[in-house]
Scaffold this motif. Structure first.
Motif, mmCIF file in Angstrom:
data_model
loop_
_atom_site.group_PDB
_atom_site.id
_atom_site.type_symbol
_atom_site.label_atom_id
_atom_site.label_comp_id
_atom_site.label_asym_id
_atom_site.label_seq_id
_atom_site.Cartn_x
_atom_site.Cartn_y
_atom_site.Cartn_z
ATOM 1 N N UNK B 112 0.815 -1.231 0.000
ATOM 2 C CA UNK B 112 0.000 0.000 0.000
ATOM 3 C C UNK B 112 0.842 1.272 0.000
ATOM 4 N N UNK B 113 2.087 1.199 0.466
ATOM 5 C CA UNK B 113 2.923 2.404 0.490
ATOM 6 C C UNK B 113 4.075 2.275 -0.503
ATOM 7 N N UNK B 114 3.704 1.749 -1.677
ATOM 8 C CA UNK B 114 4.665 1.513 -2.747
ATOM 9 C C UNK B 114 5.433 2.779 -3.115
ATOM 10 N N UNK B 115 4.710 3.886 -3.317
ATOM 11 C CA UNK B 115 5.356 5.138 -3.746
ATOM 12 C C UNK B 115 6.316 5.630 -2.674
ATOM 13 N N UNK B 116 5.881 5.533 -1.417
ATOM 14 C CA UNK B 116 6.702 5.999 -0.314
ATOM 15 C C UNK B 116 8.037 5.248 -0.292
ATOM 16 N N UNK B 117 7.968 3.956 -0.561
ATOM 17 C CA UNK B 117 9.169 3.127 -0.586
ATOM 18 C C UNK B 117 10.182 3.687 -1.581
ATOM 19 N N UNK B 118 9.702 4.009 -2.777
ATOM 20 C CA UNK B 118 10.632 4.478 -3.802
ATOM 21 C C UNK B 118 11.123 5.899 -3.521
ATOM 22 N N UNK B 119 10.310 6.689 -2.837
ATOM 23 C CA UNK B 119 10.784 8.005 -2.408
ATOM 24 C C UNK B 119 12.012 7.843 -1.514
ATOM 25 N N UNK B 120 11.899 6.951 -0.545
ATOM 26 C CA UNK B 120 13.022 6.722 0.367
ATOM 27 C C UNK B 120 14.235 6.181 -0.388
ATOM 28 N N UNK B 121 13.965 5.250 -1.313
ATOM 29 C CA UNK B 121 15.077 4.598 -2.009
ATOM 30 C C UNK B 121 15.832 5.603 -2.887
ATOM 31 N N UNK B 122 15.085 6.472 -3.571
ATOM 32 C CA UNK B 122 15.725 7.531 -4.369
ATOM 33 C C UNK B 122 16.522 8.472 -3.483
ATOM 34 N N UNK B 123 15.922 8.850 -2.366
ATOM 35 C CA UNK B 123 16.627 9.738 -1.442
ATOM 36 C C UNK B 123 17.924 9.086 -0.979
ATOM 37 N N UNK B 124 17.846 7.794 -0.745
ATOM 38 C CA UNK B 124 19.050 7.097 -0.304
ATOM 39 C C UNK B 124 20.164 7.216 -1.341
ATOM 40 N N UNK B 125 19.837 6.966 -2.597
ATOM 41 C CA UNK B 125 20.873 7.019 -3.634
ATOM 42 C C UNK B 125 21.475 8.422 -3.694
ATOM 43 N N UNK B 126 20.622 9.452 -3.646
ATOM 44 C CA UNK B 126 21.125 10.825 -3.667
ATOM 45 C C UNK B 126 22.056 11.076 -2.482
ATOM 46 N N UNK B 127 21.636 10.632 -1.311
ATOM 47 C CA UNK B 127 22.430 10.878 -0.099
ATOM 48 C C UNK B 127 23.765 10.147 -0.163
ATOM 49 N N UNK B 128 23.714 8.924 -0.655
ATOM 50 C CA UNK B 128 24.951 8.139 -0.756
ATOM 51 C C UNK B 128 25.920 8.802 -1.733
ATOM 52 N N UNK B 129 25.364 9.398 -2.782
ATOM 53 C CA UNK B 129 26.226 10.087 -3.742
ATOM 54 C C UNK B 129 26.825 11.350 -3.127
ATOM 55 N N UNK B 130 26.038 12.047 -2.305
ATOM 56 C CA UNK B 130 26.596 13.204 -1.595
ATOM 57 C C UNK B 130 27.778 12.747 -0.750
ATOM 58 N N UNK B 131 27.593 11.615 -0.096
ATOM 59 C CA UNK B 131 28.641 11.088 0.780
ATOM 60 C C UNK B 131 29.940 10.848 -0.005
ATOM 61 N N UNK B 132 29.838 10.167 -1.150
ATOM 62 C CA UNK B 132 31.072 9.789 -1.855
ATOM 63 C C UNK B 132 31.606 10.909 -2.742
ATOM 64 N N UNK B 133 30.775 11.946 -3.004
ATOM 65 C CA UNK B 133 31.239 13.016 -3.888
ATOM 66 C C UNK B 133 31.663 14.270 -3.130
ATOM 67 N N UNK B 134 31.508 14.273 -1.810
ATOM 68 C CA UNK B 134 31.827 15.474 -1.030
ATOM 69 C C UNK B 134 33.295 15.830 -1.170
ATOM 70 N N UNK B 135 33.592 17.112 -1.162
ATOM 71 C CA UNK B 135 35.003 17.508 -1.184
ATOM 72 C C UNK B 135 35.440 18.070 0.163
#
Lengths: 484, 624
Positions: B112-135
């Motif tokens: 029932x919260x399918x969309x919410x799941x993908x919101x979190x998952x997308x946010x995760x990828x963005x956050x992980x990229x911030x982590x590895x791309x930070x200067x």
């Protein structure tokens, strides 16, 4: 312009009293929004590169005693003024949800309080400051005492007497300073009186008044009672604005007038700041009443602010100033959220909720954002303030910063426990089944706060930029600033 | 150009926004593919950046978006960096991330919260990229905390069960303990160097050299405390097994392939500092090796299909951390990379099994391996790919895990006998629990109705398995012994000399792995053994991961609760507030006695205060 800003709400209060009862809320709201607009104009015209007071207005008031009516704003007071003019419309907007009797008196008192608090932040004359300071006490006393919960009288009297005790000693100090200097003009006293700079007793008199207001441990026990009994908008104003009068005072008066005494007393105040951080968090964790939990979280968060101020360096003081705004936004927002729950279920006992996120998805998400802002999650405002404060404190006293940083763990523990008890798991009471999600009016009350939490969280530079010059000047005048 | 550098972050953020705002009104498939394409786009952008980087021979690409914090001397900007190290991490995060997004479309079907799941998952990828791309350290920390938030949200995704919610909270709070270490490390870095920028800090380290040895020891120790939280090392690993409460693709992406490796990434990034601190390095190597052994042994007796993999992940993270402690950063990152492939594969395979067990309506726990068996015939594709992943984890040639694990062992063999012995024993355990798991899940006869009626998962779930299986088969080629491609690629960042292959060592560990697999087959063909062994004292000891969680409950948590109660009940109510009320009462009593006529007590206070003020003012002004 600053007089207009300060007294516009007072004019509104008069109109509210004279106008019919049904229009009270709209008049109050319009007045506070106009006041907000005036403050925005002041912000646009504010010169962030200037260290001194801007838009100064000065009129002789009681010349034979050197008392002047003098207002002005600088980088230290700027954001607190804007916080005030921003939060009052929010609180007045939400009042429609929670205030249902004696509206005229209520709205007039709220506007009076806005005038008084703005006056506290803008006054540049000690006597004028004291008048506004005492004047701010009265409306809150009535708002708790008349529109409050079951034990409202006890809480109101406690609030009143406690702060009175503090401010009486401050009055003594103000009179001593003013009579000694022949003027109550803040700038004149600060420049003229080298003798006072190290006076521990006068420092202590001011510090006590402010410590009670902040509140600094162990002078905090009036706060949970006042919060629990106050109506929701009262709690919002109390947390967002009234507590800041204390922390503002510590910077403006204690640091500004008694730099040597401040440096002397800094280790003690740093210690009390750290104790407040940890103690407030530990007590918050043990609460079942959601409002009490947030009240103690205020004690903890205000401890961070005290820690930053008495780091006595630009990083710490700027962090503390920003954190005052941050705390106003996130804690004010959390009180709104609890108010929304209370309006629906008439309880704040967290044990009676559970699973609310499933019933109220939007409400759950918005509250989570406020919780995360308060926990200090990066990209939200609280993190910027806390990290900056800790950096400032670390440069002065690494050990204090180390203990203070533990607050990061504790705030996650008690705030996520709060969120879990209320919003996650299964409902522990059948009454929760019929909870309806937020209406647009409720969303409108809390959404601006959350937007600002994000703005400050990702782009704090302009907020710091406006206070840079004034804080640097203050620290330079103190002669205790280090290379940082 | 400038926007290209941050576009890998922006695509998933955009996907998140679309699904957050409109996800409720869009069809499931649309939501899933919006999110997946966002990550595929991020992968494509990462490939483009990777190519650009290789053309510029490793000269890093930089972008400063905006100032962030400017308080006094503290100056931090939103600065991003693509260098060989971050480029590799970006490819892993977006590549594995994209596969897991696609897989999730099938796995989360009907939620029932399918969309919410993908919101979190997308946010995760963005956050992980911030982590590895930070200067700089602080922006790295932004990603560090945000991935923690996503972890919290996704572990507790099915929050109606309070156990899941509590597991999420535990993960967040335990990670926060580590984060305090990280924050203090940053405070000390700023106090020492006056900046948090990687480039400036590392350049200063090179100039100032040994004079920084003492402070570097402390900084690295503090940063490592952060790593023990995020990368689940002793003493803070206890959150990761509980994190299995989240949906299985989340376990694959966040709790195996990417987020939990953040600590290893961070240490590699800051290796210049760590190299100045041999004491911390030795401690790190030891902590990693002990964690590997404790978790590896615990995996031997787990009965939940995901818990085996969870402890295995903690154990393999121990390998990576130990390698970093030994200064073998390339080996650590190589193992990070291959582990991302084969452990994601194993988790997704386990997800496929759970999906099938769940769909086949029976009354058993769909994750209990004691109720499985015989699934090889029913789910041949899942079986095949799971075996590939399992054998890679066990370290058999020529699979990816063989090469990377061998490099770690080689580094330990050369430098630190104790660490080598601990990791060697763990390697044997690893093959044993892999064999046990394959036998219990896939071989023999079904031991429940669920297992008997299980069917292969849909193509949208098996296709990602196929891709990951291929990567697991071929991944070792990225860094063949004696200085392979990865070594050269990371050379500009890590400046590390390659070690030649030690044939004898490789042979010994291959034989150990084969022996352990054979032993598992002999032991667990009779599933009764798995049932009985968890009931012995040793079984319970290992099942509960050496009772470490229970010890924390009995000591740290109990102390915390007691302290909280003491503060709120005894001190706050009993002492401070009681004193305040007593003062109030006695003042009132005094006023009662003083006053002659009846008057409101507030007025009395007023009078009293007024007199007091006058007396004090006179005293201060006149007498002093």
């Amino acid at each position: 312009m600053l007089s207009l800003l300060t007294f516009l709400p007072l004019v509104g209060a008069v109109v509210v009293v004279l106008a019919p009862r049904s229009s009270a809320r709209w008049i109050a709201l319009t007045t506070s929004l106009l006041t907000f607009v005036v403050s925005l104009i002041a912000l646009l015209r504010f010169d962030p590169s200037a260290a001194g007071y801007q838009f100064v207005e000065s009129l002789p008031w009681v010349p034979q005693y050197g008392i002047t009516y003098k207002l002005g704003v600088d980088g230290i007071s700027l954001w607190l003024v804007l916080l005030t003019t921003f939060i009052f419309p929010v609180a007045l907007w939400f009042s429609g949800e929670s205030i249902h009797h004696r509206e005229r008196a209520y709205y007039a008192l709220m506007l009076l309080m806005e005038t008084a608090t703005l006056g506290v932040f803008l006054a540049l004359d000690l006597f004028l400051f004291y008048v506004f300071w005492e004047f701010a006490l009265v409306p809150m006393y009535f708002i708790i005492g008349v529109w409050g919960g079951e034990r409202r009288l006890y809480a109101a009297v406690k609030f009143f007497l406690y702060t009175m005790v503090g401010s009486v000693l401050m009055l003594v100090a103000i009179l001593v300073l003013g009579i000694g200097a022949g003027t109550f003009d803040l700038e004149a006293i600060a420049q003229r009186n080298a003798a006072f700079r190290s006076d521990v007793w006068l420092f202590a008199a001011f510090a006590l008044a402010f410590a009670i207001k902040v509140p600094i441990f162990p002078f905090h026990t009036w706060l949970p009672d006042a919060h629990v009994e106050a109506p929701t908008p009262g709690s919002v104003i109390l947390a967002s604005v009234l507590l800041k009068m204390g922390s503002y005072g510590l910077i403006r008066y204690n640091l500004g007038l008694f730099p040597e005494a401040s440096a002397w007393a800094a280790p003690v105040l740093v210690a009390f700041g750290v104790i407040g951080i940890l103690y407030g968090a530990l007590v918050a964790f043990a609460q079942n009443d959601a409002k009490k939990l947030i009240a103690y979280s205020s004690v903890s968060h205000m401890g961070f602010i005290v820690l930053g101020i008495f780091a006595l360096n630009a990083i710490g003081v700027q962090g503390a100033l920003l954190q005052m705004v941050n705390h106003g936004l996130s804690t004010g927002g959390l009180f709104l959220a609890i108010g929304m729950l209370y309006e629906r279920r008439h309880t704040r006992d967290m044990r009676q909720f559970g699973g609310v996120w499933a019933r109220m998805p939007l409400f759950g998400t918005l509250t989570l954002l406020l919780v995360l802002a308060s926990v200090g999650l990066p990209t939200l405002n609280g993190f910027v303030g806390e990290f900056t404060i800790l950096q400032g404190a670390f440069l002065r006293d690494p050990l204090a910063a180390g203990f203070g940083a533990l607050g990061m763990v504790l705030s996650a523990a008690y705030l996520l426990t709060f969120f879990q008890k209320v919003f996650l798991g299964e409902s522990r009471d059948p009454a929760n089944v019929h909870l309806r999600d937020l209406n647009w009016r409720e969303v409108a009350s809390v959404a601006p706060l959350i937007v600002l939490c994000f703005v400050i969280g990702v782009y704090a530079a302009p907020f710091f930029g406006a206070m840079d010059a004034s804080v640097a000047a203050l620290l330079q005048s103190m002669n205790v600033a280090r290379a940082w | 150009m400038t926007l290209l550098i941050v576009s890998p972050i922006l695509f998933p953020l955009l996907g998140m926004l679309i699904n957050a705002l409109f996800g409720q009104r869009m069809r499931e498939r649309v939501v899933g593919w919006v999110a997946s394409f966002a990550v595929i786009a991020a992968f494509a952008a990462s490939v483009v950046l990777f190519v650009q980087l290789s053309q510029s021979h490793g000269e890093p690409l930089r972008l400063t978006l905006a100032p962030w914090i400017t308080a006094g001397a503290l100056n931090v900007a939103w600065g991003f960096l693509v260098d060989p190290l971050s480029a590799v991490m970006m490819l892993i995060v977006t590549g594995v991330g994209a596969l897991i997004h696609i897989y999730s479309i099938g796995y989360m079907h009907g939620d029932p919260r399918f969309a919410r799941y993908f919101v979190y998952l997308n946010l995760f990828v963005a956050a992980m990229l911030v982590l590895v791309m930070a200067d700089n350290f602080l922006v790295l920390f932004v990603g560090w905390e945000l991935v923690g938030l996503c972890s919290y949200l996704l572990i507790g995704f099915w929050f109606q069960d309070v156990k899941n919610a509590a597991a999420g909270r535990k993960a967040f709070v335990v990670n926060r303990i580590g984060d305090v270490g990280f924050v203090l490390g940053m405070l000390l870095i700023f106090a020492t160097f006056g900046t948090l920028d990687f480039e400036t800090v590392f350049a200063q380290v090179k100039v100032r050299g040994e004079s920084l040895a003492a402070v570097a020891s402390l900084i690295t120790l503090l940063l490592f405390i952060g790593a023990t939280g995020k990368s689940a090392q002793i003493p803070l690993f206890v959150w990761l097994p509980d994190a299995m409460a989240g949906p299985t693709p989340v376990s694959a992406l966040i709790h195996a392939a990417t987020m939990v490796t953040a600590g290893v990434y961070m240490m590699s990034r800051a290796h210049v500092l760590f190299e100045l601190a041999p004491t911390t390095q030795a401690l790190i190597a030891l902590v990693g090796a002990i964690t590997a052994l404790v978790a590896g042994s615990s995996a031997l007796r787990q009965v939940d299909i995901k818990k085996v993999l969870a402890y295995s992940t903690v154990s393999q993270l121990g390998f990576m951390v130990a390698a970093a402690g030994l200064g073998a950063y390339v080996a650590a990152l190589f193992h990070l990379l291959t582990h991302a492939f084969f452990k994601a594969l194993l988790f997704l395979g386990a997800g496929s099994v759970i999906h099938a067990m769940h769909a086949a309506h029976g009354d058993v726990d769909p994750q209990d391996m004691r109720a499985m068996g015989g699934l090889a015939k029913r789910m041949p594709f899942t079986f095949l790919t799971f075996v590939i992943g399992g054998l890679a984890l066990a370290g058999l040639p020529p699979l990816a895990g063989f090469f990377s694990k061998d490099e770690v062992l080689l580094a330990a063999f050369a430098d630190n006998p104790l660490v080598f012995v601990l990791l060697g024993i763990t390697a044997a355990f690893t093959a044993l629990y892999v064999g046990r798991q394959i036998v219990l899940v896939f071989l023999g006869e079904p031991r429940s109705a669920n297992a008997a009626h299980a069917h292969e998962s849909p193509a949208i779930m098996t296709m990602p398995l196929a891709v990951l299986a291929l990567l697991t088969l071929a991944g070792g080629a990225i860094n063949l012994p004696g200085g392979g491609w990865l070594h050269h690629w990371l050379e500009p960042v890590l400046h590390e000399a390659a070690k030649p292959l030690n044939v004898g060592l490789a042979l010994v560990f291959t034989l150990i792995a084969l022996g352990a697999l054979a032993l598992a087959w002999v032991w667990y063909r009779d599933a009764q053994r798995a049932r009985l062994e968890v009931e012995s004292a040793l079984g319970r000891f290992l099942l509960s991961a050496w009772h470490i969680d229970a010890v924390y409950h009995a000591t740290v948590l109990r102390a915390f609760y007691t302290l909280s109660t003491i503060c709120s009940q005894l001190i706050d109510i009993g002492l401070i507030d009681a004193a305040v009320n007593a003062v109030g009462r006695s003042a009132r009593a005094a006023a009662d006695q003083l006053r002659a006529a009846q008057s409101g007590f507030v007025r009395n206070y007023g009078l009293l205060m007024f007199l007091g003020v006058i007396v004090l003012v006179v005293y201060f002004v006149v007498v002093r």
